[in-house]
Design an enzyme around this catalytic site. Structure first.
Site, short mmCIF file in Angstrom:
data_model
loop_
_atom_site.label_atom_id
_atom_site.label_comp_id
_atom_site.label_asym_id
_atom_site.label_seq_id
_atom_site.Cartn_x
_atom_site.Cartn_y
_atom_site.Cartn_z
N ASP A 41 -2.57 4.69 -2.52
CA ASP A 41 -3.62 5.25 -1.71
C ASP A 41 -4.18 6.61 -2.38
O ASP A 41 -3.45 7.48 -2.99
CB ASP A 41 -3.06 5.56 -0.64
CG ASP A 41 -3.99 6.28 0.52
OD1 ASP A 41 -4.83 5.30 1.03
OD2 ASP A 41 -3.98 7.35 1.04
N ASP B 75 0.68 -1.08 0.03
CA ASP B 75 -0.18 -0.06 -0.19
C ASP B 75 0.87 1.36 -0.16
O ASP B 75 1.62 1.47 1.02
CB ASP B 75 -0.91 -0.03 1.37
CG ASP B 75 -2.21 0.91 1.21
OD1 ASP B 75 -2.16 1.68 0.37
OD2 ASP B 75 -3.26 0.41 1.90
N HIS C 51 -11.07 -1.43 5.21
CA HIS C 51 -10.80 -0.77 6.53
C HIS C 51 -11.13 0.62 6.77
O HIS C 51 -11.04 1.04 7.53
CB HIS C 51 -8.98 -0.87 6.68
CG HIS C 51 -8.50 0.10 5.77
ND1 HIS C 51 -8.34 -0.41 4.34
CD2 HIS C 51 -7.95 1.27 5.77
CE1 HIS C 51 -7.71 0.60 3.73
NE2 HIS C 51 -7.46 1.96 4.73
N ASP C 52 -12.00 1.08 5.63
CA ASP C 52 -12.53 2.33 5.71
C ASP C 52 -14.03 2.43 5.80
O ASP C 52 -14.55 3.26 5.58
CB ASP C 52 -12.07 3.37 4.37
CG ASP C 52 -10.72 3.58 4.41
OD1 ASP C 52 -10.04 3.67 5.72
OD2 ASP C 52 -9.86 3.64 3.41
N GLU D 125 -6.65 3.51 -5.72
CA GLU D 125 -7.94 4.19 -4.76
C GLU D 125 -8.19 5.50 -5.22
O GLU D 125 -7.55 6.22 -5.05
CB GLU D 125 -7.59 4.20 -3.30
CG GLU D 125 -8.86 4.50 -2.43
CD GLU D 125 -8.49 5.08 -0.89
OE1 GLU D 125 -9.27 4.76 -0.29
OE2 GLU D 125 -7.48 5.84 -0.76
C1 NOJ Z 1 -7.37 6.27 2.18
C2 NOJ Z 1 -6.97 5.08 3.08
O1 NOJ Z 1 -7.58 3.80 2.88
C3 NOJ Z 1 -7.53 5.57 4.39
O2 NOJ Z 1 -7.41 4.74 5.54
C4 NOJ Z 1 -6.78 6.76 4.94
O3 NOJ Z 1 -7.26 7.48 5.95
C5 NOJ Z 1 -6.81 7.75 3.63
N1 NOJ Z 1 -6.46 7.20 2.38
C6 NOJ Z 1 -5.56 8.55 3.69
O4 NOJ Z 1 -4.25 7.93 3.63
#
Ligand code: NOJ
Length: 563
Positions: A207, A100, A333-334, A259
């Site tokens: 990310d 990541d 995880h978000d 992402e």
């Molecule tokens: C996306 C990540 O998945 C998340 O967990 C993070 O807080 C933000 N990007 C900032 O890096």
């Protein structure tokens, strides 16, 4: 050591949230040796790549997405030797490692930011620094340069007295954005990616990578909420920067996923068309906003399944038409756990409870679409939301910020807690449920985040090898993804399940004479479906033990028919 490089279209990816996967040393945090200890489990599931969330040194204000050193292992997660061992042992079992890369921002503790604050102009040019609005002269902050809000609530600008400037942080205040317009920044970040490639990593997740190219002119966003994501997303040079990164890091052809925050279809096609040499696939999130009232994550509503269907259809058929490729997922995880979100009640009932039915249905819906499916740790067990009853049980910066903001806007503490209970990212971050009992087999110590009570019923120990369990169901799905060309290559088209089935999502996959029809009910009640044209077809897969009907779906039932 074998380098694991597989066809990304046929692969299944397993996401490991390192902090919550398996703790080998009893400190309450998952770690790299913990993952090594679970490789047999992952091999049994049959997945092709393991995506590890950041384990780099970090002050952990955003759980490792605030990186202070891109090319090292945080001692709390292990050592570089552990990492090398993991890569080698995973390869021995046919699994590649994807890392990541958090390249849009660093931590304030990264050497670059520290040197910038210490006065080195070279590193000041690594970040996005501006004078304040209405400032009278040096040393006067004035007002933030724009009204932009960061992703976790509050202004996206922070005044830094040592710099005499405001710095931009689209995420937490501890995550200053890097200035990709500076070629030296881009070269330094390509070096980071190359470093890990040379250590045997064979894939990458990038990310919020569509936020790297900032607008030419920084202007206020209309209105007061002022979320600036849409303004910053898919910026003017983003495709050029990605192509350059891929070429200079030498990762063209490797499995990669971006992402993409607040993105659109046209850009995702460009990010993922093979001929553009950017990424293999993209994560977009529109399908996970179907329960945001008025588009606001912190205002609850029931999921709108008609909108979900339309969103999936748009992205499935649209990416296909443009030659792009989707990453398929419900959880990460978000996100709160999709099983809870779409109606499964946590740990209610024995096997076959609604959590398990919804879990199987969601898995079918995802795995048969066109794209590459991701399993987020615990999906394969049926993990549900945390079920916490006090704000102190939450860790995440976003949850705490929004709890406070909800109350500032007039909610009572109970009301704010109820919203956080549904929407907190910690719902997806609770420790992996390996077994029943204290620590859930995750740790012998005190877990960094409390373990949900559901671990008594929902855990690997009871599910692995148990007939009809969600885990065993996932194994079948993974095997089918590997076997069936029609799922990898076939055309996708969404079908109308009829007025009697407003909460059914149905689609077909076709390749030559082969046709699969997939029907998934998001309804807790039985519903009558229109003729999906499956007379004489065999049932390839169903989520109930007994045979399905061709004109009715039972609660949360999913069926795949094959001609
Ligand atoms: C996306 C990540 O998945 C998340 O967990 C993070 O807080 C933000 N990007 C900032 O890096």
């Amino acid at each position: 050591m074998a380098r694991i490089e597989k066809d990304y279209r046929r692969a299944v990816i397993y996401q490991i949230y390192v902090k919550s996967f398996c703790d080998s040393d009893g400190d309450g945090l998952g770690d790299l040796p913990g993952i090594i200890g679970k490789l047999d489990y992952l091999e049994r599931l049959g997945v092709d790549y393991l995506w590890l969330t950041p384990f780099f040194p970090s002050p952990q204000h955003d759980n490792g997405y605030d990186v202070s050193d891109y090319c090292a292992v945080d001692p709390r997660y292990g050592t570089m030797a552990d990492f090398d061992e993991l890569v080698a042992k995973a390869a021995g079992k046919g699994m590649g490692i994807m890392l990541d890369m958090v390249l849009c921002h660093t931590s304030v503790e990264h050497e670059w930011f520290r040197r910038a604050c210490a006065g080195e102009e070279r590193y000041q040019r690594y970040y996005i620094l501006r004078d304040g609005r209405g400032a009278s002269g040096p040393g006067d902050p004035g007002e933030p340069p724009t009204n932009w809000q960061c992703a976790f609530g509050g202004s996206a600008w922070k005044w830094e007295p040592r710099l005499g400037k405001w710095y931009l942080h689209l995420h937490d205040v501890s995550q200053p954005d890097l200035d990709w317009a500076n070629p030296e920044v881009r070269a330094a970040l390509a070096d980071v990616v190359r470093f890990w490639r040379e250590r045997g990593v064979t894939g990458f997740r990038f990310d919020v990578i569509n936020l790297i190219s900032k607008p030419e002119v920084f202007e206020d966003v209309p209105g007061s909420g002022a979320a600036c994501r849409a303004l910053v997303a898919d910026g003017p040079h983003v495709h050029e920067y990605l192509q350059e990164l891929v070429a200079s890091a030498g990762i063209d052809g490797m499995i990669t996923v971006g992402e993409m925050a607040s993105t659109d279809l046209a850009n995702c096609i460009r990010y993922t068309r093979p001929e553009d040499h950017e990424l293999s696939m993209s994560f977009s999130f529109h399908h996970l906003k179907v329960d945001y009232a008025g588009g606001d994550k912190w205002t609850l509503m029931e999921p709108d399944i008609a909108r979900l269907r339309e969103t999936l259809r748009t992205w499935q058929e649209g990416m296909q038409a443009g030659g792009g490729w989707n990453a398929l997922f419900w959880d990460n995880h978000d996100q709160p756990r999709a099983i809870t979100r779409f109606g499964g009640r946590a740990g209610v009932g024995e096997r076959g409870g609604s959590w398990e039915r919804v879990g199987k249905m969601l898995a079918v819906c995802d795995f048969f679409m066109k794209g590459t499916p991701y399993i987020y740790q615990g999906d394969e067990l049926g993990m549900t939301n945390a079920g916490y009853t006090s704000i102190e049980q939450y860790d995440d910066v976003e949850s705490h910020n929004n709890y406070r903001l909800l109350m500032e806007r007039g909610a009572t503490a109970d009301e704010a807690l109820a919203v956080v209970g549904e929407r907190s990212r910690d719902n997806g971050r609770t420790p992996m449920q390996w077994s029943a009992g204290p620590g859930a087999g995750f740790t012998t110590g005190t877990p960094w985040l409390e373990i949900p009570a559901t671990s008594e019923l929902v855990n690997a120990e009871v599910e692995v090898g148990a007939e009809g369990s969600l885990f065993e169901f996932y194994r079948v799905l993974v095997a089918l993804r590997h076997e069936l060309d029609v799922v990898t290559e076939g055309a996708v088209r969404f079908l109308d399940a009829g007025d009697g089935a407003p909460k059914v999502i149905a689609y077909e996959r076709t390749l030559g004479d082969e046709r699969l029809v997939v029907a998934c009910s998001f309804d807790e009640a039985p519903c009558a479906t229109a003729d999906l044209g499956v007379a004489g077809y065999e049932v390839l897969l169903g989520t109930y033990d007994d045979a399905p009907s061709t004109n009715e779906l039972r609660p949360y039932e999913a069926v795949v028919w094959r001609r």
